[in-house]
Scaffold this active site. Sequence first.
Site, mmCIF file in Angstrom:
data_model
loop_
_atom_site.group_PDB
_atom_site.id
_atom_site.type_symbol
_atom_site.label_atom_id
_atom_site.label_comp_id
_atom_site.label_asym_id
_atom_site.label_seq_id
_atom_site.Cartn_x
_atom_site.Cartn_y
_atom_site.Cartn_z
ATOM 1 N N LEU A 79 0.841 -1.203 0.000
ATOM 2 C CA LEU A 79 0.000 0.000 0.000
ATOM 3 C C LEU A 79 0.875 1.251 0.000
ATOM 4 C CD1 LEU A 79 -2.706 -0.953 2.680
ATOM 5 C CD2 LEU A 79 -2.870 -1.150 0.207
ATOM 6 N N PRO A 80 1.579 1.524 -1.092
ATOM 7 C CA PRO A 80 2.386 2.744 -1.132
ATOM 8 C C PRO A 80 1.477 3.969 -1.035
ATOM 9 C CG PRO A 80 2.288 1.720 -3.305
ATOM 10 C CD PRO A 80 1.634 0.776 -2.348
ATOM 11 N N HIS A 81 1.913 4.946 -0.280
ATOM 12 C CA HIS A 81 1.072 6.115 -0.041
ATOM 13 C C HIS A 81 1.936 7.326 0.273
ATOM 14 C CE1 HIS A 81 1.760 4.099 3.803
ATOM 15 N NE2 HIS A 81 1.736 5.298 4.337
ATOM 16 N N GLY A 82 1.342 8.511 0.153
ATOM 17 C CA GLY A 82 2.064 9.724 0.482
ATOM 18 C C GLY A 82 1.174 10.947 0.437
ATOM 19 N N LEU A 117 -1.947 5.259 -2.898
ATOM 20 C CA LEU A 117 -2.847 6.261 -2.340
ATOM 21 C C LEU A 117 -2.085 7.564 -2.150
ATOM 22 C CD1 LEU A 117 -5.730 6.535 -0.949
ATOM 23 C CD2 LEU A 117 -4.522 6.090 1.194
#
Length: 165
Positions: A79-82, A117
């Site tokens: 779930l890469p997110h930033g 996300l």
Amino acid sequence: MARAEASHSSGDGAASLALGEILDPGRVALDVAAASKKRTLETVADLLADDDLSRDAIFDALLGRERLGSTGLGQGVALPHGRVPGNDRTRGAFLRLDGGVDFDAQDQQPVDLVFGLVVPEASTETHLQTLAAMARLFSDEAVCQQLRQAETASEAHRLLVGGVD
């Protein structure tokens, strides 16, 4: 039926952020060829970019967060997110990779399901609640199995926004 939904507070009271609000059908891609974590993040950034938000800003945010610690959850899911400056809304993208990619997950298993996300820079509570909802959704083996078996991007989108049986 599993479904991702995060409640959050806004100035006028409680609201709900359903996955259908952040995942456009055009941001779902299946059988994506990606040889590395970096290439996977680039593809997520490509899907999330639009006229209002640059690919480079998204990629930098995702890579910056990944440098703090892997977003690989285990069981083939990441779930890469930033947070992205200039972004005015939460948006997501889903990739099913054609092969597993090393995401430095705790279980050391390659990742083939990726949900990227990005949220507005000032978003904190909503960001955390959305991530928690996504983690719950992807911890469901039935969800992951059906996503791995989806034949089209629209089927995967329907599974994600409508839940699975």
